[in-house]
Design an enzyme around this catalytic site. Structure first.
Site, PDB file in Angstrom:
ATOM      1  N   GLU A 129       0.838  -1.205   0.000  1.00 55.46           N
ATOM      2  CA  GLU A 129       0.000   0.000   0.000  1.00 55.46           C
ATOM      3  C   GLU A 129       0.873   1.255   0.000  1.00 55.46           C
ATOM      4  O   GLU A 129       0.601   2.229  -0.710  1.00 55.46           O
ATOM      5  CB  GLU A 129      -0.926   0.001   1.230  1.00 55.46           C
ATOM      6  CG  GLU A 129      -1.844   1.213   1.263  1.00 55.46           C
ATOM      7  CD  GLU A 129      -2.561   1.374   2.585  1.00 55.46           C
ATOM      8  OE1 GLU A 129      -3.013   0.361   3.164  1.00 55.46           O
ATOM      9  OE2 GLU A 129      -2.674   2.520   3.041  1.00 55.46           O
ATOM     10  N   SER A 267      -7.823 -11.859   6.484  1.00 54.10           N
ATOM     11  CA  SER A 267      -7.774 -12.588   5.201  1.00 54.10           C
ATOM     12  C   SER A 267      -8.420 -13.967   5.273  1.00 54.10           C
ATOM     13  O   SER A 267      -8.129 -14.847   4.465  1.00 54.10           O
ATOM     14  CB  SER A 267      -6.345 -12.669   4.681  1.00 54.10           C
ATOM     15  OG  SER A 267      -5.432 -12.674   5.709  1.00 54.10           O
TER      16      SER A 267
END
Ligand code: F3S
Length: 284
Positions: A129, A267
């Protein structure tokens, strides 16, 4: 037995949206090659499932440059502008699943860079990111991840600065680093771009763990956010179990408990959470 499942267990909004988009592309574009730029999520099962459905992962800019046909899905972490440029040059179809909260950071960075501000990104330098955010800041940025780097931060006092944060950065650490840089006397604007999803997941996990007899935390072995969830739950509930799938859970350990809580790391796909839930429910 009462079972409480955390509403915030598993995928956050941005990751869910990105994973859904890949499956949508598969069903809408039979016969076309679909790529994701980087693994769509840090979860082997999901990545393997996509691979079995023909989706390929592109691991570098160099690899992307070689591809002249197909669909490229950008994952929730977002990417630098250069990646969009290569996709356009190579006439590939783009499906942009950058999380809107990350896209917002890109937009801030472009605007403030154009206003002449030096961009300070509070985050971990090698996180994808942050790689993406850096790309939008072009060359006028500094990444600060710890005290030492905040102390060392020293650019011309003439320069105005704009501070943003990686979405998953710890808020207290962010605040502390911002205070440290603010003392240096620059003209600063600070935008807290931390996303609430992690915080909400942790707060809910703590709350449930404090009310149940046993707590199940589901997530990958190497997932740092799942480890953190486990630590939080363990502080509240001694019988906390960290499992990857239902196979790791020794159901006999739950025999004498009357209330069980379930949460999962960022996740962990829903089907794995459901499988654990169903098995616990059937058994008791
Ligand atoms: Fe998830 Fe987007 Fe927040 S990817 S953690 S909802 S910034």
């Amino acid at each position: 037995m009462e079972i409480i499942i955390a509403k915030s267990a598993g995928f956050c909004f941005g990751v869910k949206r990105a994973v859904d988009k890949v499956y949508e592309e598969i069903s809408n574009n039979q016969g076309q090659q679909i790529y994701t730029y980087g693994p769509i999520i840090h979860n082997e099962e999901v990545v393997n499932d996509l691979e079995n459905k023909g989706v390929k992962v592109i691991n570098s800019k160099e690899e992307l440059r070689q591809i002249k046909e197909g669909i490229v899905v950008i994952r929730s972490h977002g990417v630098e502008k250069e990646i969009y440029d290569i996709i356009e040059e190579n006439k590939l179809k783009i499906v942009d699943a950058t999380c809107p909260f990350v896209k917002k950071i890109h937009n801030i960075v472009v605007k403030e860079k154009n206003n002449g501000r030096h961009i300070v990104i509070i985050g971990n330098d090698n996180h994808p990111e942050v790689e993406g955010i850096k790309g939008w800041a072009e060359s006028d940025y500094t990444v600060v991840s710890n005290d030492e780097e905040a102390e060392k931060f020293d650019i011309s006092k003439e320069k105005k600065i704009c501070i943003v944060s990686q979405t998953t950065f710890n808020y207290n650490k962010f605040k502390y680093l911002v205070e440290n840089i603010s003392k240096k006397g620059y003209d600063i604007i600070v935008l807290n771009t931390i996303c609430n999803a992690t915080n909400e997941r942790q707060t809910e996990a703590r709350d449930i763990a404090s009310r149940v007899d046993a707590m199940i935390v589901i997530g990958g072995k190497h997932s740092s956010n799942t480890q953190k969830l486990y630590d939080i739950c363990k502080q509240e509930c001694n019988l906390t179990y960290y499992i990857q799938t239902i196979d790791d859970l020794d159901l006999s350990k739950l025999q004498s408990v009357s209330c069980v809580g379930i949460t999962a790391g960022a996740s962990t796909p829903n089907n794995i959470i459901e499988e654990v839930h169903t098995n616990v429910r059937i058994k008791f």
